[in-house]
Enzyme design. Sequence first.
Site, PDB file in Angstrom:
ATOM      1  N   GLY A  37       0.825  -1.211   0.000  1.00 33.74           N
ATOM      2  CA  GLY A  37       0.000   0.000   0.000  1.00 33.74           C
ATOM      3  C   GLY A  37       0.854   1.254   0.000  1.00 33.74           C
ATOM      4  N   TYR A  96     -15.148  -3.112   9.802  1.00 34.33           N
ATOM      5  CA  TYR A  96     -13.786  -2.553   9.759  1.00 34.33           C
ATOM      6  C   TYR A  96     -13.108  -2.776  11.115  1.00 34.33           C
ATOM      7  CZ  TYR A  96      -9.875   0.719   9.488  1.00 34.33           C
ATOM      8  OH  TYR A  96      -8.612   1.273   9.518  1.00 34.33           O
ATOM      9  N   GLY A 116      -5.183   6.827  15.018  1.00 33.80           N
ATOM     10  CA  GLY A 116      -6.535   7.387  14.986  1.00 33.80           C
ATOM     11  C   GLY A 116      -6.709   8.105  13.660  1.00 33.80           C
ATOM     12  N   LEU A 117      -7.460   9.199  13.679  1.00 31.98           N
ATOM     13  CA  LEU A 117      -7.824   9.879  12.429  1.00 31.98           C
ATOM     14  C   LEU A 117      -6.604  10.491  11.732  1.00 31.98           C
ATOM     15  CD1 LEU A 117     -10.971  11.444  14.023  1.00 31.98           C
ATOM     16  CD2 LEU A 117     -11.039  10.123  11.886  1.00 31.98           C
ATOM     17  N   PHE A 151      -7.954   7.572   2.839  1.00 32.48           N
ATOM     18  CA  PHE A 151      -8.760   6.589   3.584  1.00 32.48           C
ATOM     19  C   PHE A 151     -10.266   6.880   3.498  1.00 32.48           C
ATOM     20  CE2 PHE A 151     -10.637   5.240   7.670  1.00 32.48           C
ATOM     21  CZ  PHE A 151     -10.234   3.931   7.744  1.00 32.48           C
TER      22      PHE A 151
HETATM   23  N1  NAP Z   1      -6.242   7.185   7.659  1.00 33.32           N
HETATM   24  C1  NAP Z   1      -6.690   6.800   8.837  1.00 33.32           C
HETATM   25  O1  NAP Z   1      -7.424   7.542   9.530  1.00 33.32           O
HETATM   26  C2  NAP Z   1      -6.274   5.453   9.393  1.00 33.32           C
HETATM   27  C3  NAP Z   1      -6.473   5.223  10.755  1.00 33.32           C
HETATM   28  C4  NAP Z   1      -6.113   3.992  11.290  1.00 33.32           C
HETATM   29  C5  NAP Z   1      -5.564   3.021  10.469  1.00 33.32           C
HETATM   30  N2  NAP Z   1      -5.398   3.259   9.135  1.00 33.32           N
HETATM   31  C6  NAP Z   1      -4.824   2.191   8.322  1.00 33.32           C
HETATM   32  O2  NAP Z   1      -3.663   2.672   7.669  1.00 33.32           O
HETATM   33  C7  NAP Z   1      -3.417   1.879   6.513  1.00 33.32           C
HETATM   34  C8  NAP Z   1      -3.104   2.799   5.352  1.00 33.32           C
HETATM   35  O3  NAP Z   1      -4.245   3.572   5.043  1.00 33.32           O
HETATM   36  P1  NAP Z   1      -4.178   5.110   4.627  1.00 33.32           P
HETATM   37  O4  NAP Z   1      -4.865   5.888   5.664  1.00 33.32           O
HETATM   38  O5  NAP Z   1      -2.789   5.479   4.238  1.00 33.32           O
HETATM   39  O6  NAP Z   1      -5.167   5.067   3.359  1.00 33.32           O
HETATM   40  P2  NAP Z   1      -4.919   5.288   1.793  1.00 33.32           P
HETATM   41  O7  NAP Z   1      -4.328   6.625   1.542  1.00 33.32           O
HETATM   42  O8  NAP Z   1      -6.207   4.946   1.146  1.00 33.32           O
HETATM   43  O9  NAP Z   1      -3.826   4.175   1.427  1.00 33.32           O
HETATM   44  C9  NAP Z   1      -4.149   2.812   1.365  1.00 33.32           C
HETATM   45  C10 NAP Z   1      -3.088   2.073   0.554  1.00 33.32           C
HETATM   46  O10 NAP Z   1      -3.436   0.683   0.516  1.00 33.32           O
HETATM   47  C11 NAP Z   1      -3.346   0.234  -0.831  1.00 33.32           C
HETATM   48  N3  NAP Z   1      -4.257  -0.883  -1.074  1.00 33.32           N
HETATM   49  C12 NAP Z   1      -5.612  -0.914  -0.908  1.00 33.32           C
HETATM   50  N4  NAP Z   1      -6.093  -2.122  -1.251  1.00 33.32           N
HETATM   51  C13 NAP Z   1      -5.021  -2.867  -1.636  1.00 33.32           C
HETATM   52  C14 NAP Z   1      -4.863  -4.196  -2.107  1.00 33.32           C
HETATM   53  N5  NAP Z   1      -5.905  -5.024  -2.234  1.00 33.32           N
HETATM   54  N6  NAP Z   1      -3.613  -4.644  -2.429  1.00 33.32           N
HETATM   55  C15 NAP Z   1      -2.556  -3.817  -2.288  1.00 33.32           C
HETATM   56  N7  NAP Z   1      -2.638  -2.554  -1.850  1.00 33.32           N
HETATM   57  C16 NAP Z   1      -3.859  -2.090  -1.535  1.00 33.32           C
HETATM   58  C17 NAP Z   1      -3.687   1.458  -1.679  1.00 33.32           C
HETATM   59  O11 NAP Z   1      -3.083   1.383  -2.953  1.00 33.32           O
HETATM   60  P3  NAP Z   1      -3.803   0.929  -4.307  1.00 33.32           P
HETATM   61  O12 NAP Z   1      -5.195   1.479  -4.272  1.00 33.32           O
HETATM   62  O13 NAP Z   1      -2.928   1.557  -5.367  1.00 33.32           O
HETATM   63  O14 NAP Z   1      -3.737  -0.547  -4.287  1.00 33.32           O
HETATM   64  C18 NAP Z   1      -2.991   2.568  -0.874  1.00 33.32           C
HETATM   65  O15 NAP Z   1      -1.635   2.640  -1.245  1.00 33.32           O
HETATM   66  C19 NAP Z   1      -4.649   1.003   6.339  1.00 33.32           C
HETATM   67  O16 NAP Z   1      -4.364  -0.290   6.824  1.00 33.32           O
HETATM   68  C20 NAP Z   1      -5.693   1.674   7.203  1.00 33.32           C
HETATM   69  O17 NAP Z   1      -6.672   0.767   7.655  1.00 33.32           O
HETATM   70  C21 NAP Z   1      -5.731   4.456   8.593  1.00 33.32           C
END
Ligand code: NAP
Length: 260
Positions: free
Chosen positions: A13, A157, A188-189, A194
């Site tokens: 990701g 989730y 958190g947020l 996302f």
């Molecule tokens: N943002 C928040 O508030 C928050 C809070 C707590 C935890 N998190 C966690 O942090 C992690 C990263 O999220 P983010 O906030 O950085 O969101 P994001 O900007 O949407 O990034 C998510 C990444 O995951 C990749 N991805 C999604 N589905 C995939 C798949 N099937 N295979 C390979 N890659 C995949 C996406 O790339 P592609 O679409 O190019 O595949 C993207 O690079 C996640 O696990 C999320 O649950 C986020």
Amino acid sequence: MNRIQGRTVLITGASSGIGRASAKAFASFGANLILCARRQDRLAAFKHELEREHGLPVRIKTLDVRDRQAVETFVAELEKDGAIPDVLLNNAGKALGLHLLHEGLVEDWEEMIDTNVKGLLYVTRAVLPLMVERNTGHVVNIGSIAGHQVYQKGAVYCASKFGVRALNEGMALDLLGTNVKVTSIDPGLAETEFSQVRFHGDTERARTVYQGYQPLRPEDIAEIITFVVNTPDHVNISDLVVLPTAQRSAHMVHKELPQG
Ligand SMILES: NC(=O)c1ccc[n+]([C@@H]2O[C@H](COP(=O)([O-])OP(=O)(O)OC[C@H]3O[C@@H](n4cnc5c(N)ncnc54)[C@H](OP(=O)(O)O)[C@@H]3O)[C@@H](O)[C@H]2O)c1
């Protein structure tokens, strides 16, 4: 002290958000990067940018972590090339939708569980034996505050992130007696793509999630991840919950919104 330079870091990701910011942070420490995601165009442009800025070769791979066969083939290729990861950042993940459970979309549930739980397992199952064999390595799992507290309309989730927390703990136990370290970072947020993903591209709705307070930036999490990985070999941070100052639990966020 820089204990990251020259180490090989595999990030899932890496095309957006926390994964992308982490790639930048690891590059600034001089790590060799292996970056995976599904969006090939994003990865190719990012590789270019990192190589220009840091002068280090970056390996990219278009990979869907839900595709078990593709994951296994890719990790076998890495092994053949001697590019065995010292650090695995299990970051690929998502939330989809906000619905009462009895109104939820089963397709969304399947995608969340397949990505956040099964995808993480596929990648870990492929990479971890190589770390165990060499008796060194560090797995960093991205969990969430949603893995500690359930919020309304987010049950599935939250279940997936409770699952990540269980896997993080289980991995650590099963690696007892090895030098392989295991950490969960539970944000958190954080303002990334996302919420756009959660609301299926509704950018207006996504924007409201981050209004009225200062959310985490992906760079904040990236800095913490590199800190955790940079600790001495005998130090293992097992679980870190990281919230914006304005957020005190999964449910409680202090927002100052304009009146009217
Ligand atoms: N943002 C928040 O508030 C928050 C809070 C707590 C935890 N998190 C966690 O942090 C992690 C990263 O999220 P983010 O906030 O950085 O969101 P994001 O900007 O949407 O990034 C998510 C990444 O995951 C990749 N991805 C999604 N589905 C995939 C798949 N099937 N295979 C390979 N890659 C995949 C996406 O790339 P592609 O679409 O190019 O595949 C993207 O690079 C996640 O696990 C999320 O649950 C986020």
